[in-house]
Design a protein around this motif. Structure first.
Motif, PDB file in Angstrom:
ATOM      1  N   MET A  20       0.853  -1.188   0.000  1.00 34.88           N
ATOM      2  CA  MET A  20       0.000   0.000   0.000  1.00 34.88           C
ATOM      3  C   MET A  20       0.890   1.239   0.000  1.00 34.88           C
ATOM      4  SD  MET A  20      -3.056  -1.120  -0.125  1.00 34.88           S
ATOM      5  CE  MET A  20      -4.104   0.282   0.194  1.00 34.88           C
ATOM      6  N   VAL A  21       0.492   2.240  -0.762  1.00 32.74           N
ATOM      7  CA  VAL A  21       1.233   3.509  -0.793  1.00 32.74           C
ATOM      8  C   VAL A  21       0.235   4.658  -0.668  1.00 32.74           C
ATOM      9  CG1 VAL A  21       3.168   2.644  -2.188  1.00 32.74           C
ATOM     10  CG2 VAL A  21       1.128   3.574  -3.329  1.00 32.74           C
ATOM     11  N   ALA A  22       0.753   5.847  -0.432  1.00 29.53           N
ATOM     12  CA  ALA A  22      -0.077   7.056  -0.416  1.00 29.53           C
ATOM     13  C   ALA A  22       0.332   7.895  -1.622  1.00 29.53           C
ATOM     14  CB  ALA A  22       0.150   7.827   0.873  1.00 29.53           C
ATOM     15  N   VAL A  57       9.518  11.659   5.525  1.00 29.71           N
ATOM     16  CA  VAL A  57       8.766  10.672   4.755  1.00 29.71           C
ATOM     17  C   VAL A  57       9.567  10.279   3.511  1.00 29.71           C
ATOM     18  CG1 VAL A  57       7.476  12.411   3.404  1.00 29.71           C
ATOM     19  CG2 VAL A  57       6.496  10.135   3.780  1.00 29.71           C
ATOM     20  N   GLN A  58       9.449   9.015   3.118  1.00 28.01           N
ATOM     21  CA  GLN A  58      10.191   8.538   1.947  1.00 28.01           C
ATOM     22  C   GLN A  58       9.319   8.613   0.695  1.00 28.01           C
ATOM     23  OE1 GLN A  58      11.730   4.593   3.086  1.00 28.01           O
ATOM     24  NE2 GLN A  58      13.714   5.593   3.278  1.00 28.01           N
ATOM     25  N   LYS A  75       3.237   4.523   2.813  1.00 29.72           N
ATOM     26  CA  LYS A  75       1.988   4.767   3.548  1.00 29.72           C
ATOM     27  C   LYS A  75       2.282   4.799   5.045  1.00 29.72           C
ATOM     28  CE  LYS A  75      -2.662   3.074   4.336  1.00 29.72           C
ATOM     29  NZ  LYS A  75      -2.500   2.795   5.769  1.00 29.72           N
ATOM     30  N   LEU A  76       1.789   5.835   5.695  1.00 29.24           N
ATOM     31  CA  LEU A  76       2.002   6.007   7.136  1.00 29.24           C
ATOM     32  C   LEU A  76       0.660   6.021   7.858  1.00 29.24           C
ATOM     33  CD1 LEU A  76       4.723   8.804   6.824  1.00 29.24           C
ATOM     34  CD2 LEU A  76       5.132   6.404   7.373  1.00 29.24           C
ATOM     35  N   LEU A 127       3.327  12.624  11.039  1.00 23.63           N
ATOM     36  CA  LEU A 127       2.506  11.413  10.969  1.00 23.63           C
ATOM     37  C   LEU A 127       3.094  10.287  11.807  1.00 23.63           C
ATOM     38  CD1 LEU A 127       1.138  12.967   8.712  1.00 23.63           C
ATOM     39  CD2 LEU A 127       1.316  10.945   7.251  1.00 23.63           C
ATOM     40  N   LEU A 128       2.215   9.585  12.496  1.00 24.57           N
ATOM     41  CA  LEU A 128       2.633   8.349  13.158  1.00 24.57           C
ATOM     42  C   LEU A 128       2.951   7.325  12.077  1.00 24.57           C
ATOM     43  CD1 LEU A 128      -0.129   8.397  15.877  1.00 24.57           C
ATOM     44  CD2 LEU A 128       2.310   8.289  16.402  1.00 24.57           C
TER      45      LEU A 128
END
Length: 322
Positions: A20-22, A57-58, A75-76, A127-128
């Motif tokens: 999963m990605v954002a 974030v990566q 995804k975070l 973000l967590l």
């Protein structure tokens, strides 16, 4: 997953990586496209120097689809703001605030070492890493105030996002930056800004995490400056004296023109009801309140030249005595 003026963030399945990605899908608009390309450049630069320890974030990839810049991220979990909101704005325990603070300062130290200034640090942009949480009894809830349980994240790991406003320190830094509530006094007074504006934002964020409430809940400059004086101390006369033309109207005879120029009685009351920083911290922390207060006072010094640097803050006894 979320949306803003820039566009939307969607949760997607990456068939190549099987994960999963954002994906941040940016509006088809010249300004937002330009900001997105700057963000990609910054993210790639950060990624090149990052051994996955920077707390940034990566970015996985990016592509241009029908004039929409699409940036693919790992995804975070939820943002610290969303976590607070879903938790009825109950504060985080001080030990968790300490872990968040440490990681946030590590991220900013990494960026500042690379001569980059984030300029938009706020709970929405932290973000967590994991969405998992546990429920624990909440001793602060009275019987008529809802749930007797509060949520705590299972993991304290966080990452910083949104590098669309990030800039290099050698660029002309006189325009207005930061979301209002986390904006440093030198930005409001038009004195120019640099790395310390990120440090001020971190100070405001940490107070919010430990209290559950935004430190400076305001929408106008004079009220904002008056709130700073109420919570901290009077603004230094040398900073007021050097204020630019737009900010001159807030000052009279070397002092903040407050409450004489308050826009309303409500505005005057909003400032008056704010507690001193020391009171606020002691109300929400039991152990380590003195160390935490001392750290906050170093992060929230008015003069950017006197404010703690990120690496200096990491060496503070709030972290070393824990």
């Amino acid at each position: 997953m979320g949306e803003g003026a820039f566009g939307q963030v969607l949760e997607c399945w990456d068939h190549e990586r099987n994960e999963m990605v954002a994906i941040k899908i940016v509006r088809s608009n010249r300004k937002y496209r330009k900001d997105a390309m700057i963000e990609i450049e910054i993210l790639q630069l950060l990624g090149k120097h990052d051994a996955n320890t920077s707390r940034c974030v990566q970015v996985r990839n990016w592509f241009d689809y029908r004039n929409h810049i699409c940036i693919v991220f790992e995804k975070l979990g939820p943002s610290l703001y969303d976590f607070l909101r879903k938790n009825s704005f109950r504060s985080f325990p001080i030990d968790l605030v300490r872990e968040f603070a440490r990681q946030l300062l590590e991220c900013v130290a990494f960026m500042h070492d690379m001569r980059l200034i984030h300029t938009d640090l706020k709970p929405e942009n932290i973000l967590l890493v994991s969405p998992e949480y546990i429920k624990v009894p909440d001793s602060n809830v009275s019987s008529n105030k809802g749930s007797h349980f509060k949520m705590l994240p299972k993991s304290s790991a966080i990452k910083v996002i949104d590098f669309g406003s990030t800039t290099y320190d050698f660029i002309d830094n006189n325009y207005v930056v930061s979301t209002r509530h986390y904006r440093a006094p030198e930005v409001i007074l038009g004195l120019g800004w640099s790395y310390p504006c990120d440090i001020w934002s971190i100070g405001c964020i940490l107070v919010e995490l430990c209290s559950g409430k935004m430190l400076f809940q305001t929408h106008e400059n004079l009220e904002h400056l008056a709130m700073m004086e109420r919570v901290l101390e009077p603004l230094p006369s040398n900073m007021l004296r050097l204020a630019d033309r737009d900010a001159e109207k807030y000052i009279r005879r070397g002092h903040l023109n407050w409450p004489e120029s308050a826009t309303s009685r409500e505005s005057f009351k909003a400032v008056l009801k704010l507690p001193r920083l020391q009171t606020l911290v002691m109300e929400h922390t039991d152990h380590s309140s003195a160390d935490f207060l001392d750290l906050l006072q170093g992060l929230l010094r008015y003069d950017p030249g006197d404010r703690l640097g990120a690496r200096e803050a990491l060496a503070h006894c709030f972290f070393t005595r824990s």
